[in-house]
Design a protein around this motif. Structure first.
Motif, PDB file in Angstrom:
ATOM      1  N   PHE A  51       0.835  -1.202   0.000  1.00  0.00           N
ATOM      2  CA  PHE A  51       0.000   0.000   0.000  1.00  0.00           C
ATOM      3  C   PHE A  51       0.873   1.257   0.000  1.00  0.00           C
ATOM      4  CE2 PHE A  51      -2.572  -3.361   1.778  1.00  0.00           C
ATOM      5  CZ  PHE A  51      -3.810  -3.163   1.200  1.00  0.00           C
ATOM      6  N   VAL A  52       1.953   1.232   0.806  1.00  0.00           N
ATOM      7  CA  VAL A  52       2.864   2.381   0.851  1.00  0.00           C
ATOM      8  C   VAL A  52       3.543   2.560  -0.497  1.00  0.00           C
ATOM      9  CG1 VAL A  52       4.949   3.290   1.928  1.00  0.00           C
ATOM     10  CG2 VAL A  52       3.211   2.170   3.335  1.00  0.00           C
ATOM     11  N   ARG A  53       3.959   1.447  -1.105  1.00  0.00           N
ATOM     12  CA  ARG A  53       4.619   1.530  -2.417  1.00  0.00           C
ATOM     13  C   ARG A  53       3.665   2.065  -3.481  1.00  0.00           C
ATOM     14  NH1 ARG A  53       6.242  -2.762  -6.310  1.00  0.00           N
ATOM     15  NH2 ARG A  53       5.128  -4.236  -4.991  1.00  0.00           N
ATOM     16  N   ALA A  54       2.398   1.672  -3.409  1.00  0.00           N
ATOM     17  CA  ALA A  54       1.427   2.134  -4.402  1.00  0.00           C
ATOM     18  C   ALA A  54       1.191   3.633  -4.311  1.00  0.00           C
ATOM     19  CB  ALA A  54       0.105   1.385  -4.223  1.00  0.00           C
ATOM     20  N   LEU A  55       1.309   4.187  -3.095  1.00  0.00           N
ATOM     21  CA  LEU A  55       0.996   5.604  -2.902  1.00  0.00           C
ATOM     22  C   LEU A  55       2.215   6.508  -2.884  1.00  0.00           C
ATOM     23  CD1 LEU A  55      -1.745   5.183  -0.141  1.00  0.00           C
ATOM     24  CD2 LEU A  55      -2.094   5.537  -2.585  1.00  0.00           C
ATOM     25  N   THR A  56       3.427   5.950  -2.694  1.00  0.00           N
ATOM     26  CA  THR A  56       4.618   6.794  -2.555  1.00  0.00           C
ATOM     27  C   THR A  56       5.650   6.587  -3.653  1.00  0.00           C
ATOM     28  OG1 THR A  56       5.670   5.165  -1.078  1.00  0.00           O
ATOM     29  CG2 THR A  56       4.330   6.877  -0.045  1.00  0.00           C
ATOM     30  N   ASP A  57       5.703   5.395  -4.256  1.00  0.00           N
ATOM     31  CA  ASP A  57       6.677   5.144  -5.306  1.00  0.00           C
ATOM     32  C   ASP A  57       6.320   5.998  -6.526  1.00  0.00           C
ATOM     33  OD1 ASP A  57       8.354   4.182  -7.302  1.00  0.00           O
ATOM     34  OD2 ASP A  57       8.227   2.110  -6.615  1.00  0.00           O
ATOM     35  N   THR A  58       7.226   6.882  -6.916  1.00  0.00           N
ATOM     36  CA  THR A  58       6.922   7.821  -8.011  1.00  0.00           C
ATOM     37  C   THR A  58       6.661   7.100  -9.329  1.00  0.00           C
ATOM     38  OG1 THR A  58       9.307   8.076  -8.392  1.00  0.00           O
ATOM     39  CG2 THR A  58       8.224   9.695  -6.957  1.00  0.00           C
ATOM     40  N   ALA A  59       7.334   5.957  -9.536  1.00  0.00           N
ATOM     41  CA  ALA A  59       7.138   5.216 -10.784  1.00  0.00           C
ATOM     42  C   ALA A  59       5.762   4.569 -10.846  1.00  0.00           C
ATOM     43  CB  ALA A  59       8.223   4.147 -10.933  1.00  0.00           C
ATOM     44  N   ILE A  60       5.138   4.379  -9.686  1.00  0.00           N
ATOM     45  CA  ILE A  60       3.805   3.785  -9.629  1.00  0.00           C
ATOM     46  C   ILE A  60       2.754   4.860  -9.386  1.00  0.00           C
ATOM     47  CG2 ILE A  60       2.326   2.177  -8.365  1.00  0.00           C
ATOM     48  CD1 ILE A  60       4.787   0.524  -7.755  1.00  0.00           C
ATOM     49  N   ARG A  61       3.085   5.853  -8.552  1.00  0.00           N
ATOM     50  CA  ARG A  61       2.101   6.853  -8.169  1.00  0.00           C
ATOM     51  C   ARG A  61       1.627   7.675  -9.361  1.00  0.00           C
ATOM     52  NH1 ARG A  61       4.292  10.909  -3.896  1.00  0.00           N
ATOM     53  NH2 ARG A  61       5.526  11.493  -5.739  1.00  0.00           N
ATOM     54  N   GLY A  62       2.536   7.999 -10.288  1.00  0.00           N
ATOM     55  CA  GLY A  62       2.159   8.800 -11.452  1.00  0.00           C
ATOM     56  C   GLY A  62       1.072   8.147 -12.278  1.00  0.00           C
ATOM     57  N   PRO A  63       1.318   6.937 -12.812  1.00  0.00           N
ATOM     58  CA  PRO A  63       0.253   6.278 -13.580  1.00  0.00           C
ATOM     59  C   PRO A  63      -0.974   5.942 -12.734  1.00  0.00           C
ATOM     60  CG  PRO A  63       2.142   4.822 -13.273  1.00  0.00           C
ATOM     61  CD  PRO A  63       2.580   6.185 -12.860  1.00  0.00           C
ATOM     62  N   LEU A  64      -0.769   5.668 -11.434  1.00  0.00           N
ATOM     63  CA  LEU A  64      -1.915   5.356 -10.578  1.00  0.00           C
ATOM     64  C   LEU A  64      -2.852   6.552 -10.469  1.00  0.00           C
ATOM     65  CD1 LEU A  64      -3.447   3.564  -8.579  1.00  0.00           C
ATOM     66  CD2 LEU A  64      -1.915   4.395  -6.776  1.00  0.00           C
ATOM     67  N   LEU A  65      -2.299   7.751 -10.271  1.00  0.00           N
ATOM     68  CA  LEU A  65      -3.130   8.944 -10.175  1.00  0.00           C
ATOM     69  C   LEU A  65      -3.844   9.237 -11.496  1.00  0.00           C
ATOM     70  CD1 LEU A  65      -0.810  11.309  -8.084  1.00  0.00           C
ATOM     71  CD2 LEU A  65      -2.820  10.045  -7.304  1.00  0.00           C
TER      72      LEU A  65
END
Length: 539
Positions: free
Chosen positions: A290-304
Motif C-alpha cells: 500500500f505504501v509503495r502504491a501511494l509513494t513510489d513515483t514510478a507507480i504513483r504517477g500512472p496510478l493517479l
C-alpha cells in the motif's frame, strides 16, 4: 340402453364422507412430506459426496486447515437439514455459505495477499523454494547406481516407484515427498505396482515424457542427499545439487562458485552483493504494498492518472447514458408517435448483444488503417481512434454510450409510466411550463426510483473491465512507468495487468490496488445511498 345406464350408475363412486376426505388430505400431506424427505436426502447425498471427494484431495495435499473447514461445514449442514427444529437455518444456510465463500472469503483473502510479497518468484513456502532451487541445479552423480523405476500416478500426480539395487526394497516418492518404503508388487526383482496408485504403461510414459523428465524425487528428507530422476521411465539415477543448504545457518551455498546466500527476511536467499536466488518464498510484508502504491513515483504517477480517468469515465458514462435514455423515454411518452414497438426494438438491440462482442466489433470498425469508419465513412482518413490518447478516451466513452443507453432508456421509460398523469395536469393548471413541470416535479420523482440504479451503474462502470480490455486493451500505454498501464486503463484493468501480464506478476501489489478500489467504491456507495434516502424523505 337401459342396462347400460344402470351399469354406469352402479359404477359411479359414492360421495365421500368428511372422514374420508380428511383421510385423503392426510395421505396427500404424508406423500408430500415423504417426497420432500427423499429429495432432501438425495441433495444431501450429492453434497456429502462432493465434500468427501474434496476431503480426499485435501488429505493427499496435506491441506489440513481447509480439510477441517470442509468437514465442519458438511457436518453442520447435515445437522441443520436433518433437525426438525432448525427451520430458519434450512433457508438461511445456502445464502450464508455463498456469502462467506464468494464475498467474505474472497475479500479477506485478497486483503491477506495484499499484505504479502506474493508474485513472480515468490509463489510458495520456504520449503518449496529450497526444494525448487535444489532441483533446478541438479547434476548427475558420476558413480550413481542404476535404479529400476516405475512411473505411477494418483489423482493427476506422478510418482516414482523405485527399487533399490542393493537390497531390492521398494520405495515411493513424488516431486514433493521423499522416498518412503512401501509394499509393492514385484516382478523379476522390480517393483511394478503399489496399492492406491495406477502404473503407467510404456505408451503413457511416452505421451507424458515431459512430465516424467521433470520428476525429481528427493532421496531422503535432507535435500542435500539429492534426488532420483529418470529419462525413459525405466531406469533412474541419483542427482545431487550444486547448491548446498545449511539448515542450522539458514544459508544456501553454490559449490561451483563458493557464493553464500542468506535469508535476509525478504523472501529470497541473497548474497552480499545483492544477487537473489529465485524462486523465493512468500512472506508477510505488512502495508509495504500500500505504501509503495501511494509513494513510489514510478507507480504513483500512472496510478493517479488512471484513478482520475476512472472517475471521469464512470461519471460521464452514467450521465450520458442516463440523459440520452431519459430523452428517448420522454419522446416515447408522446401518444401521437407511431410505430413505437418497432422503434423500441431497434433501440434495445445494443443492449441485447453481448457487450464484449460489441466492443470487439467496434474495435475493428475503429482500426486506424483498415477500419470501416476511416476507410468508408471518412474516405480513407487515418484517425487514431484507439491509438491517440485523447481520441481513444473519446472512443471508449462513445462505445460505452452506445452500449449503455438502452438500459437507461428501459429504466426511465418504466419510471415515467409510473408517474401519475394527474401530476402533469396539476402543473399545467398552476401555469407551469413543460420544462418547469419536468425539472421541478417529474425529475425529482424520477430520481427517487432511478437513483439506486444510477449508483449501481456507477459501480459497474467504475469496474467496466470488459469494454476496456476488448476495445483498447488499456492503450495507448504510458511511457517510462513501472507498471504496464495505459491512457484508457481503468483501475480494474490496471490491476489485471499488474497481476497477470508481463514477466513480473505482482499479486501482492495488485491485491493492494483491489482493496483500495473496494474502499473507494464502498465509500461512494454509502454516501450516495444516504443522499438517495434524503431525496426520498424530501418527496
Amino acid at each position: 340402453m337401459t342396462d347400460t345406464l344402470s351399469t354406469a350408475t352402479d359404477e359411479k363412486a359414492p360421495p365421500q364422507t368428511p372422514r374420508q376426505r380428511s383421510a385423503a388430505r392426510t395421505a396427500d400431506a404424508a406423500g408430500g412430506r415423504l417426497r420432500w424427505i427423499v429429495l432432501k436426502i438425495v441433495l444431501l447425498a450429492i453434497v456429502d459426496a462432493v465434500a468427501l471427494y474434496a476431503v480426499f484431495v485435501l488429505f493427499l495435499h496435506n491441506e489440513w486447515l481447509v480439510l477441517a473447514l470442509v468437514t465442519g461445514v458438511t457436518i453442520l449442514v447435515n445437522w441443520i437439514y436433518f433437525s426438525r427444529k432448525q427451520i430458519p437455518g434450512k433457508y438461511l444456510t445456502p445464502g450464508i455459505i455463498l456469502l462467506v465463500v464468494f464475498q467474505i472469503f474472497t475479500l479477506s483473502y485478497t486483503a491477506y495477499i495484499g499484505l504479502t510479497n506474493y508474485g513472480t518468484g515468490h509463489n510458495g513456502s520456504k520449503d518449496q523454494a529450497i526444494s525448487s532451487l535444489m532441483r533446478s541445479s541438479l547434476v548427475r552423480v558420476d558413480d550413481s547406481p542404476t535404479f529400476d523405476v516405475t512411473v505411477v500416478e494418483r489423482v493427476g500426480e506422478l510418482g516414482l516407484l523405485v527399487t533399490d539395487p542393493t537390497d531390492g526394497e521398494a520405495s515411493l516418492g513424488t516431486n514433493q515427498k521423499p522416498l518412503e518404503s512401501v509394499d509393492a508388487t514385484m516382478e523379476g526383482g522390480k517393483a511394478v505396482a503399489v496399492d492406491g496408485w495406477t502404473t503407467l504403461t510404456f505408451a503413457d510414459v511416452l505421451a507424458r515424457s515431459n512430465e516424467v523428465e521433470e520428476l525429481a524425487v528427493p532421496y531422503t528428507d535432507d535435500p542435500n542427499d539429492g534426488a532420483i530422476r529418470t529419462q525413459d521411465g525405466q531406469k533412474g539415477y541419483l542427482y545431487t545439487s550444486t547448491l548446498v543448504y545449511d539448515e542450522a545457518a539458514d544459508t544456501m551455498t553454490d559449490t561451483a562458485t563458493g557464493t553464500v546466500y542468506t535469508d535476509n527476511g525478504e523472501g529470497a536467499f541473497t548474497s552480499e552483493s545483492g544477487e537473489q536466488l529465485l524462486p523465493g518464498w512468500q512472506v508477510f510484508v505488512g502495508f509495504d504494498n500500500f505504501v509503495r502504491a501511494l509513494t513510489d513515483t514510478a507507480i504513483r504517477g500512472p496510478l493517479l492518472a488512471v484513478t482520475a480517468w476512472t472517475f471521469v469515465f464512470a461519471i460521464v458514462s452514467v450521465a450520458t447514458t442516463f440523459f440520452l435514455g431519459l430523452l428517448l423515454a420522454m419522446l416515447f411518452q408522446n401518444k401521437r408517435m407511431r410505430f413505437k414497438n418497432g422503434y423500441r426494438i431497434m433501440l434495445i438491440l445494443p443492449y441485447a448483444f453481448p457487450a464484449f462482442l460489441s466492443a470487439l466489433i467496434w474495435a475493428g470498425m475503429m482500426n486506424k488503417s483498415f477500419g470501416f469508419i476511416n476507410q468508408v465513412l471518412l474516405n480513407g482518413a487515418e484517425i487514431g481512434w484507439l491509438t491517440d490518447p485523447w481520441i481513444a478516451k473519446f472512443s471508449v466513452l462513445l462505445v460505452n454510450l452506445w452500449l449503455g443507453f438502452p438500459y437507461m432508456f428501459l429504466v426511465c421509460m418504466g419510471a415515467l409510466q409510473g408517474i401519475p398523469e394527474e401530476v402533469n395536469e396539476a402543473g399545467v393548471m398552476d401555469g407551469a411550463s413543460p420544462w418547469q413541470i419536468f425539472r421541478r416535479i417529474k425529475l425529482p420523482l424520477l430520481l427517487v426510483t432511478v437513483a439506486p440504479l444510477l449508483i449501481a451503474s456507477f459501480a459497474f462502470n467504475f469496474n467496466n473491465f470488459n469494454l476496456i480490455y476488448m476495445l483498447t486493451g488499456g492503450g495507448p500505454r504510458f511511457s517510462d512507468t513501472a507498471i504496464p498501464a495505459g491512457h484508457t486503463d481503468l483501475l480494474i484493468s490496471m490491476v489485471y495487468k499488474v497481476a497477470f501480464t508481463g514477466q513480473n506478476r505482482d499479486y501482492g501489489l495488485a491485491s493492494a490496488f483491489t482493496i483500495l478500489i473496494f474502499i473507494v467504491v464502498a465509500v461512494i456507495a454509502v454516501i450516495s445511498f444516504r443522499k438517495t434516502k434524503a431525496l426520498e424523505e424530501l418527496n
